[in-house]
Design a protein around this motif. Sequence first.
Motif, PDB file in Angstrom:
ATOM      1  N   THR A 427      -3.413  -3.154  10.340  1.00  0.00           N
ATOM      2  CA  THR A 427      -4.772  -3.064   9.809  1.00  0.00           C
ATOM      3  C   THR A 427      -5.549  -4.292  10.266  1.00  0.00           C
ATOM      4  N   SER A 428      -6.856  -4.167  10.387  1.00  0.00           N
ATOM      5  CA  SER A 428      -7.652  -5.300  10.845  1.00  0.00           C
ATOM      6  C   SER A 428      -9.081  -5.152  10.364  1.00  0.00           C
ATOM      7  N   GLY A 429      -9.766  -6.275  10.257  1.00  0.00           N
ATOM      8  CA  GLY A 429     -11.164  -6.274   9.836  1.00  0.00           C
ATOM      9  C   GLY A 429     -11.394  -7.303   8.748  1.00  0.00           C
ATOM     10  N   ASP A 430     -12.673  -7.453   8.357  1.00  0.00           N
ATOM     11  CA  ASP A 430     -13.034  -8.425   7.332  1.00  0.00           C
ATOM     12  C   ASP A 430     -12.897  -7.792   5.947  1.00  0.00           C
ATOM     13  N   TYR A 431     -11.694  -7.402   5.642  1.00  0.00           N
ATOM     14  CA  TYR A 431     -11.365  -6.839   4.330  1.00  0.00           C
ATOM     15  C   TYR A 431      -9.904  -7.121   4.060  1.00  0.00           C
ATOM     16  N   GLU A 432      -9.446  -6.797   2.850  1.00  0.00           N
ATOM     17  CA  GLU A 432      -8.074  -7.101   2.476  1.00  0.00           C
ATOM     18  C   GLU A 432      -7.311  -5.841   2.083  1.00  0.00           C
ATOM     19  N   VAL A 433      -5.989  -5.921   2.248  1.00  0.00           N
ATOM     20  CA  VAL A 433      -5.080  -4.803   1.980  1.00  0.00           C
ATOM     21  C   VAL A 433      -4.288  -5.109   0.713  1.00  0.00           C
ATOM     22  N   PHE A 434      -4.107  -4.075  -0.125  1.00  0.00           N
ATOM     23  CA  PHE A 434      -3.382  -4.236  -1.386  1.00  0.00           C
ATOM     24  C   PHE A 434      -2.307  -3.159  -1.528  1.00  0.00           C
ATOM     25  N   ASP A 435      -1.127  -3.576  -1.910  1.00  0.00           N
ATOM     26  CA  ASP A 435      -0.050  -2.687  -2.368  1.00  0.00           C
ATOM     27  C   ASP A 435       0.307  -1.551  -1.405  1.00  0.00           C
ATOM     28  N   PRO A 436       0.575  -1.831  -0.121  1.00  0.00           N
ATOM     29  CA  PRO A 436       1.001  -0.754   0.774  1.00  0.00           C
ATOM     30  C   PRO A 436       2.422  -0.298   0.457  1.00  0.00           C
ATOM     31  N   PHE A 437       2.694   0.999   0.628  1.00  0.00           N
ATOM     32  CA  PHE A 437       4.051   1.518   0.454  1.00  0.00           C
ATOM     33  C   PHE A 437       4.237   2.737   1.347  1.00  0.00           C
ATOM     34  N   LEU A 438       5.507   3.047   1.639  1.00  0.00           N
ATOM     35  CA  LEU A 438       5.839   4.147   2.542  1.00  0.00           C
ATOM     36  C   LEU A 438       5.843   5.485   1.808  1.00  0.00           C
ATOM     37  N   SER A 439       5.432   6.534   2.520  1.00  0.00           N
ATOM     38  CA  SER A 439       5.498   7.886   1.968  1.00  0.00           C
ATOM     39  C   SER A 439       6.954   8.332   1.843  1.00  0.00           C
ATOM     40  N   ASN A 440       7.187   9.382   1.087  1.00  0.00           N
ATOM     41  CA  ASN A 440       8.552   9.886   0.903  1.00  0.00           C
ATOM     42  C   ASN A 440       9.222  10.210   2.234  1.00  0.00           C
ATOM     43  N   ASN A 441       8.450  10.810   3.148  1.00  0.00           N
ATOM     44  CA  ASN A 441       9.039  11.212   4.435  1.00  0.00           C
ATOM     45  C   ASN A 441       9.048  10.085   5.463  1.00  0.00           C
ATOM     46  N   LYS A 442       8.600   8.895   5.063  1.00  0.00           N
ATOM     47  CA  LYS A 442       8.597   7.681   5.907  1.00  0.00           C
ATOM     48  C   LYS A 442       7.747   7.834   7.169  1.00  0.00           C
ATOM     49  N   LYS A 443       6.761   8.749   7.131  1.00  0.00           N
ATOM     50  CA  LYS A 443       5.886   8.942   8.287  1.00  0.00           C
ATOM     51  C   LYS A 443       4.518   8.296   8.110  1.00  0.00           C
ATOM     52  N   TYR A 444       4.215   7.887   6.876  1.00  0.00           N
ATOM     53  CA  TYR A 444       2.880   7.365   6.582  1.00  0.00           C
ATOM     54  C   TYR A 444       2.967   6.132   5.679  1.00  0.00           C
ATOM     55  N   TRP A 445       1.871   5.389   5.725  1.00  0.00           N
ATOM     56  CA  TRP A 445       1.620   4.347   4.739  1.00  0.00           C
ATOM     57  C   TRP A 445       0.592   4.864   3.743  1.00  0.00           C
ATOM     58  N   TYR A 446       0.743   4.495   2.501  1.00  0.00           N
ATOM     59  CA  TYR A 446      -0.332   4.582   1.517  1.00  0.00           C
ATOM     60  C   TYR A 446      -0.723   3.147   1.166  1.00  0.00           C
TER      61      TYR A 446
END
Length: 790
Positions: A427-446
Amino acid sequence: MNKTFFCLLLTGLSIQFSLAQRSELSVEKIMKDPSWMGTFPSNVKWGEHGENIYFYYNLQEDPSDSLYKINIKNSDEIVKVHWKDQEEFIPSNAVSNDAKTKKLYVKDGALLLYDVKRRTKQSLLNLGEDINDPQFLADENFISFTLNDNAYVYNFKKGNLRKLTNIKSGSKSSDSETSLSERDQWLEKENLGLLEVVRERKENKEASEAFREMTKNPEPFTFYSGARRVSDITVSPDLKYATFRLITRSDADKTDVPDYVDASGYTVNLPARSKVGSEQTKVELAIYNIEKDTAYLINTENLPGITDLPDYTEDYPDTDWEKEVREVIPSGAYFSKNGEYAVVNVRSHDNKDRWITRLDLESGELKNLDRQRDEAWIAGPGIGYSFGGGTFGWLPDNRHIYFQSEETGYSHLYLLNVENGNKKQLTSGDYEVFDPFLSNNKKYWYLTTSEVHPGERHFYRMPLMGGKMEQLTSMTGNNEVSLSPDEKYMVIQHSYSNKPWELYLKNNSAKGEARQLTSGQSEEFRSYNWRDPQLLQFEAEDGAMVPARLYKPEEGAKNGAAVIFVHGAGYLQNAHKWWSSYFREYMFHNLLTDLGYTVLDIDYRGSAGYGRDWRTGIYRHMGGKDLSDQVDGAEYLMSEHGVNAEKIGIYGGSYGGFITLMALFTEAETFQSGAALRSVTDWAHYNHGYTSNILNEPSKDPIAYKRSSPIYFAEGLEGNLLIAHGMVDVNVHYQDVVRLAQRLIELKKENWEMAVYPVEDHGFVEPTSWMDEYRRILKLFNETLLEQQH
C-alpha cells in the motif's frame, strides 16, 4: 452624556447580553451518568457459525451493560443472552487450524477441542494444572502447549503426551563438601591416624561414591532460568525447536499513591509506577534444541547499527559518549508453517531501531532482513511497541513475511522474502493502514485505511500480492468491520461526528446498502440538535496545515469569546468525522457554542492519523510545536472568525492539561484563562514507556526535560488558572500538582485555584465529580472571558 459613563454602559449591556444566552443543555445534564444518552453497542463479535452477532448493550436499565445478540435471519429482534448460554461459548482466544474447522481452547485449566462443522466439544487433557497457549503444529494431529514453564506436545489421535523441554527456575545447586578449618583438618587427620576401623570405613565410603559416580546414567539436561521469568514458549511446527523469552524485572523504586478515603478508614497506599529513566525490564530470547536436548541464548550483538549513538548526543559536547552494544527487546520467534524458517522482531531499548531478523536456530545468530531507524522513536499504526504486537506474520508460501513500516512517512503494509531479502510495498500514499488480516482462502487482504480522508475510516479488500484496493464500506465517518466466519457478511460498527455508534449489516461486497440493526439513542438525547463540527485546516507559523474541528455559534448569539480544547494522550486523533471518545467534552462544546463561544478542537503536532512527521513533531520539545499550534489556532480564530484577542481560553485533560499549563505560563499574551485537568507538570516524574520515547531519559537529555516541563515556567502565569486533579490518580500522580502548587505559592501567584477529587483516578468515574469539574470550568470562562472591561 459623559464619554466614560457611556463606554461603561455599553460594556455592562454587552456583559448582560452575553450572559443572557441560554442553552437546552446544562453541565448537570451532560455530565450525569451517560446512560441518559441511550445504549450503544460495544465489544462486537460473531458467533462461531455466523448466525448471531453478539455485543454488549443495555435495553433493560441494568446496572451495567449485558451481552445481547441479533440473529441475522431475524435482525429486528435484539435478545439478551442468558448467563447459562454464555457458559457454552467458545472463548474469543480459541486457536483455529488452517482450514478453520477445529478450534483449541482452555477452560478451567483443561484443554478442549471444538469441531466447528459437527458443533461438538471434546475434552482432550485435564492434568490438574493450568494448560496454556495451545497451538496446532504442522501435522494438526499434534498440539503443543505450555505447563509450568515447559513445552509439551500431545497427539490427540493416539493419546500420547510428551514433555519437550526441561526448564527449571533457580540455579543448579552445588553439593561440594564443606571446607574444614585448619584446626578441624588437624583433628580429623589425628583421629584417622589413631583409629584404624574409622579410617577404613571412610576409605570404603569414598571408594563406593566414586564408583557410583562412574557408573550412573548421565543427568538429563536442565536449563535453569535463575531469577528470570520464563514466558512466550513457542514450539516449531516440525517439533525440532522451542523458543522462549527470559524476563528480568527491574527493582526500580515505585511511587505509592495514598488513598485517603479507603473504606477501612485508614490511608492506604496504592502501588503505582516508577519514573522515567529508572532501570528497565531485561528481555532475552533462548532456543531449546529438542533433538540435541540443549538450550542457548540468541546473539543480538551483531545487529547493524547496534552501537549507534542517537543524534541528540551532539547537544552535549562535554559528555564522553561511549559506543556500547545497546540493550534490545526481542519478540518471540515467528515460525513459518513448515518450520523451516523463524523470524524475530527486535527493538532497541531506546526505541530508535527496529530490526526484522531471520533466526539461525542451530547457532542462535540473527541475520538482519530490515532495519527501521528513527532518530525520534519507532511507532505508528500496526508497528506495535517494545514487547511485540502489531502487524506481523507469514504468508502461506512459507517464504514471505508481512509487516507494517513508516519507511515512507506513513504506516503501510509490506511483504519481505526471507530467502533473498526482497521487500515489496503493498500500500502507498499519504494515508495510514490499520489492522490488515488475511482472508480465509489466503488470496486477499482485508484492511482499514484513511485513504478517503484523514478523518474517515473505510474497509477494503486487496489481492494478496498487492494491487487495486476495493472499498467495501461507504458510510461517511468511521466503519469498524467484523467479518462473519464464512466472510459472507460484514457487521459494521459505525458512527458520525454527531451520531454515536450503531450496528449495521451488509453483504461482503462494495455493492448494496448497509442495514441498520440498532438504534440506541434516548428520546432525551435525540431532542437536542447536536452540531456537526466543521472539519478544517489552518496554517501554522512554520507553514504546516493543522487539522481542527470548529464549533461556530449563531451570529446573533456570538459573544466574541473562544475556547480552545486540547485532547489528551498526545498520540490521539480527535478532529475526525466519527463519534468522539471525548463525548462529554463534545457535549460541553455544544453547550459553550449555545452560549455564544466559538470552540476550536485541534489535532496538534504529536496527534495520531497524519503520519510519522506529525507524530514525532514533539520530539525533545513537548510544549513546542504542539503549543504553537494552539497559538496559531487562536490567531486563526481572531483573523477569520472575529474572536476578541482578550477573550480566548484553553482547557484539556492529561496531555491537554499539560499544554494548558504551558499556554498559561509561556503564552500569556494569547490566553486569558485555562483549565488544566489531571496534568503532567514535570515530565521527569512521568512513566518511562511513554516519556523516554519523546524526551529520551532525564539523566541523558536534561535539555529536553527542562524546556518541556511546565513547573520550570510557572513564573510566567498572568491569566486565570484552574487546576483539577484526582487524588488517587495512578497514572499522572497527584504529587505532580502538589509540587506545582508549592511552586506557585513560592512565586506569590494569586490568580489560580485548585480543585481536588478524593475518589477519582486519572479517568473520572463519578458523575458528581464530572459535574463539579465542568461547573468550575464554565464558571472560569464566563467570569474571566465575558465579565471583563474593554
